[in-house]
Design a protein around this motif. Structure first.
Motif, PDB file in Angstrom:
ATOM      1  N   UNK A 199       0.856  -1.193   0.000  1.00 41.75           N
ATOM      2  CA  UNK A 199       0.000   0.000   0.000  1.00 41.75           C
ATOM      3  C   UNK A 199       0.890   1.241   0.000  1.00 41.75           C
ATOM      4  N   UNK A 200       0.691   2.150  -0.965  1.00 36.98           N
ATOM      5  CA  UNK A 200       1.515   3.365  -0.954  1.00 36.98           C
ATOM      6  C   UNK A 200       1.108   4.306   0.189  1.00 36.98           C
ATOM      7  N   UNK A 201       2.106   4.885   0.846  1.00 35.78           N
ATOM      8  CA  UNK A 201       1.864   5.869   1.903  1.00 35.78           C
ATOM      9  C   UNK A 201       1.991   7.266   1.311  1.00 35.78           C
ATOM     10  N   UNK A 202       0.977   8.107   1.566  1.00 34.27           N
ATOM     11  CA  UNK A 202       0.966   9.458   0.981  1.00 34.27           C
ATOM     12  C   UNK A 202       0.854  10.487   2.102  1.00 34.27           C
ATOM     13  N   UNK A 203       1.678  11.519   2.019  1.00 34.04           N
ATOM     14  CA  UNK A 203       1.632  12.560   3.047  1.00 34.04           C
ATOM     15  C   UNK A 203       1.140  13.868   2.425  1.00 34.04           C
ATOM     16  N   UNK A 204       0.048  14.435   2.977  1.00 37.23           N
ATOM     17  CA  UNK A 204      -0.349  15.767   2.510  1.00 37.23           C
ATOM     18  C   UNK A 204       0.638  16.786   3.098  1.00 37.23           C
ATOM     19  N   UNK A 205       1.174  17.666   2.249  1.00 29.95           N
ATOM     20  CA  UNK A 205       2.228  18.572   2.735  1.00 29.95           C
ATOM     21  C   UNK A 205       1.600  19.805   3.384  1.00 29.95           C
ATOM     22  N   UNK A 206       1.040  19.589   4.585  1.00 31.12           N
ATOM     23  CA  UNK A 206       0.406  20.726   5.264  1.00 31.12           C
ATOM     24  C   UNK A 206       1.445  21.538   6.034  1.00 31.12           C
ATOM     25  N   UNK A 207       2.597  20.952   6.284  1.00 31.27           N
ATOM     26  CA  UNK A 207       3.673  21.711   6.930  1.00 31.27           C
ATOM     27  C   UNK A 207       4.970  21.478   6.127  1.00 31.27           C
ATOM     28  N   UNK A 208       5.188  22.303   5.090  1.00 31.13           N
ATOM     29  CA  UNK A 208       6.289  22.030   4.161  1.00 31.13           C
ATOM     30  C   UNK A 208       7.645  21.911   4.849  1.00 31.13           C
ATOM     31  N   UNK A 209       7.876  22.732   5.890  1.00 31.60           N
ATOM     32  CA  UNK A 209       9.184  22.720   6.539  1.00 31.60           C
ATOM     33  C   UNK A 209       9.441  21.359   7.221  1.00 31.60           C
ATOM     34  N   UNK A 210       8.448  20.884   7.974  1.00 30.91           N
ATOM     35  CA  UNK A 210       8.721  19.624   8.674  1.00 30.91           C
ATOM     36  C   UNK A 210       8.692  18.435   7.710  1.00 30.91           C
ATOM     37  N   UNK A 211       7.855  18.491   6.662  1.00 30.65           N
ATOM     38  CA  UNK A 211       7.859  17.362   5.708  1.00 30.65           C
ATOM     39  C   UNK A 211       9.209  17.303   4.985  1.00 30.65           C
ATOM     40  N   UNK A 212       9.805  18.472   4.690  1.00 28.39           N
ATOM     41  CA  UNK A 212      11.129  18.473   4.050  1.00 28.39           C
ATOM     42  C   UNK A 212      12.158  17.820   4.984  1.00 28.39           C
ATOM     43  N   UNK A 213      12.025  18.123   6.275  1.00 28.94           N
ATOM     44  CA  UNK A 213      12.965  17.542   7.252  1.00 28.94           C
ATOM     45  C   UNK A 213      12.779  16.013   7.324  1.00 28.94           C
ATOM     46  N   UNK A 214      11.522  15.552   7.419  1.00 29.65           N
ATOM     47  CA  UNK A 214      11.268  14.093   7.468  1.00 29.65           C
ATOM     48  C   UNK A 214      11.814  13.436   6.204  1.00 29.65           C
ATOM     49  N   UNK A 215      11.586  14.108   5.056  1.00 24.95           N
ATOM     50  CA  UNK A 215      12.029  13.533   3.777  1.00 24.95           C
ATOM     51  C   UNK A 215      13.544  13.355   3.779  1.00 24.95           C
ATOM     52  N   UNK A 216      14.256  14.335   4.324  1.00 14.99           N
ATOM     53  CA  UNK A 216      15.718  14.242   4.402  1.00 14.99           C
ATOM     54  C   UNK A 216      16.128  13.026   5.232  1.00 14.99           C
ATOM     55  N   UNK A 217      15.402  12.777   6.329  1.00 19.17           N
ATOM     56  CA  UNK A 217      15.750  11.640   7.201  1.00 19.17           C
ATOM     57  C   UNK A 217      15.431  10.301   6.527  1.00 19.17           C
ATOM     58  N   UNK A 218      14.365  10.288   5.701  1.00 23.01           N
ATOM     59  CA  UNK A 218      13.914   9.019   5.095  1.00 23.01           C
ATOM     60  C   UNK A 218      14.545   8.719   3.750  1.00 23.01           C
ATOM     61  N   UNK A 219      15.288   9.674   3.221  1.00 22.70           N
ATOM     62  CA  UNK A 219      15.842   9.492   1.880  1.00 22.70           C
ATOM     63  C   UNK A 219      14.792   9.676   0.798  1.00 22.70           C
ATOM     64  N   UNK A 220      13.739  10.486   1.075  1.00 26.98           N
ATOM     65  CA  UNK A 220      12.711  10.743   0.051  1.00 26.98           C
ATOM     66  C   UNK A 220      13.009  12.077  -0.622  1.00 26.98           C
ATOM     67  N   UNK A 221      12.919  12.097  -1.959  1.00 26.78           N
ATOM     68  CA  UNK A 221      13.136  13.363  -2.690  1.00 26.78           C
ATOM     69  C   UNK A 221      11.872  14.204  -2.595  1.00 26.78           C
ATOM     70  N   UNK A 222      12.020  15.507  -2.298  1.00 24.02           N
ATOM     71  CA  UNK A 222      10.816  16.348  -2.272  1.00 24.02           C
ATOM     72  C   UNK A 222      10.528  16.853  -3.684  1.00 24.02           C
ATOM     73  N   UNK A 223       9.251  17.134  -3.926  1.00 20.82           N
ATOM     74  CA  UNK A 223       8.819  17.638  -5.229  1.00 20.82           C
ATOM     75  C   UNK A 223       8.968  19.166  -5.178  1.00 20.82           C
ATOM     76  N   UNK A 224      10.084  19.674  -5.758  1.00 13.82           N
ATOM     77  CA  UNK A 224      10.383  21.110  -5.618  1.00 13.82           C
ATOM     78  C   UNK A 224       9.298  21.976  -6.248  1.00 13.82           C
ATOM     79  N   UNK A 225       8.671  21.484  -7.325  1.00 10.25           N
ATOM     80  CA  UNK A 225       7.614  22.280  -7.963  1.00 10.25           C
ATOM     81  C   UNK A 225       6.429  22.432  -7.003  1.00 10.25           C
ATOM     82  N   UNK A 226       6.133  21.360  -6.271  1.00  9.95           N
ATOM     83  CA  UNK A 226       5.046  21.444  -5.276  1.00  9.95           C
ATOM     84  C   UNK A 226       5.422  22.429  -4.171  1.00  9.95           C
ATOM     85  N   UNK A 227       6.669  22.357  -3.712  1.00  7.50           N
ATOM     86  CA  UNK A 227       7.104  23.268  -2.633  1.00  7.50           C
ATOM     87  C   UNK A 227       7.016  24.732  -3.109  1.00  7.50           C
TER      88      UNK A 227
END
Ligand code: FAD
Length: 283
Positions: A199-227
């Motif tokens: 099952x794919x896990x999806x995060x709504x980016x309601x807090x861009x700063x903290x989602x960017x931080x989590x992404x850095x820890x998880x090795x997930x690339x952020x979608x810069x166009x969305x940011x």
């Protein structure tokens, strides 16, 4: 007894993830949040576990409270690194005795200070094996579409993941933004002979700063166009709308491409998850 294995056999699932509240006030807030999210008719929900057992009691209390008062199954997460075999066996027995039929089996992260792992477990597969031995639960495991950050290589990560998924009943992914990362992982697993639903896990980016931080820890690339679109939003309502639109579009692509459901990282917030659930065509 409702198992997630059975739910997935019947069709696509919608699920929500919560973290356990730390205070009585937060507990009351989570109950109110779940009251509102219940209207979105989730198939199941899950509750995270603090690595090394830091939320052992609050995860347990939250799961048992949900199981008692809600019509959908609540699945605890459990991390094994730092625990002894005896502790894990006690936890499994306790959950079984309280009617818990589903478990997300995770390794968790080793101590940050680099001190030696004090427990009996190193990898999530060992916890899956302990659960199989001591319970009849439906077992989920974590999957990383962009490869787990501690992996030796992409190939070794995929073969470890295939082995773990073959021993479990389903997977749930870390959040990611590019659907092709998910489809690529599914193809790689397929070529290794693994067809366990993930099952794919999806995060709504309601807090861009903290989602960017989590992404850095998880090795997930952020979608810069969305940011950039989130940064350009004039007020919180507009930013929420941008986050919801992005999540809905990602989910629809995943479902159209054959994903067996979607797991939303709610961050214990209502608005985005309700709006997303209203707009996706899951059933
Ligand atoms: P594993 O499956 O053990 O994999 C970890 C790494 O080890 C991978 O790189 C893998 O390739 C490698 N590996 C596996 N087996 C072997 C082997 N035999 N030899 C060499 N390498 C091997 N963390 C929490 O603390 N609490 C939570 O509630 C929580 N919930 C999560 C929910 C989801 C859906 C996801 C995706 C992650 C969650 N995590 C949680 C994070 C997770 O605990 C960490 O990412 C952890 O670092 C890895 O866990 P895992 O279960 O994927 O580990």
């Amino acid at each position: 007894m409702t198992t997630i294995r059975d739910l997935l056999d019947r069709g696509r699932t919608l699920s929500f993830e919560f973290f356990p509240p730390k205070t009585h006030e937060a507990q009351a807030k989570l109950r109110a949040t779940v009251d509102l999210l219940e209207k979105a008719d989730p198939d199941f929900v899950s509750v995270t576990y603090g690595a090394g057992g830091t939320t052992r009691e609050s995860t347990r209390e939250t799961v048992l409270d949900l199981l008692e008062h809600r019509s959908f199954p609540a699945m605890p997460h459990l991390t094994c690194v730092g625990h002894s075999y005896a502790e894990i066996q006690d936890l499994i027995d306790d959950y079984q005795a309280h009617g818990v039929h589903n478990m997300l089996a995770l390794a968790g992260d080793p101590p940050e200070d680099g001190s030696p792992n004090p427990g009996d477990f190193r990898y999530a597969l060992e916890l899956v094996e302990a659960l199989r031995e001591h319970s009849d639960m439906s077992i989920g495991v974590a999957a990383f579409p962009e490869v787990h950050p501690r992996s030796e290589s992409r190939a070794s990560d995929r073969s470890r993941l295939a082995e773990k998924l073959n021993a479990a009943d389903f997977g749930i992914t870390q959040f990611f933004f590019d659907p092709s990362d998910y489809f690529c992982m599914i193809d790689e697993l397929d070529s290794l002979g693994c067809n366990t639903p993930v099952i794919p896990g999806v995060i709504p980016v309601i807090n861009p700063k903290s989602v960017r931080r989590f992404a850095g820890m998880n090795g997930s690339a952020v979608d810069e166009a969305l940011w950039a679109r989130l940064d350009a939003a004039d007020d919180p309502d507009e930013r929420l709308e941008v986050a919801v639109d992005a999540a809905v579009s990602q989910i629809q692509t995943l479902l159209d491409g054959g994903a067996p459901g979607v797991h939303i990282y709610t961050l214990n917030q209502v608005d985005a998850t309700v709006r997303i659930s209203e707009r996706i065509d899951i059933r």
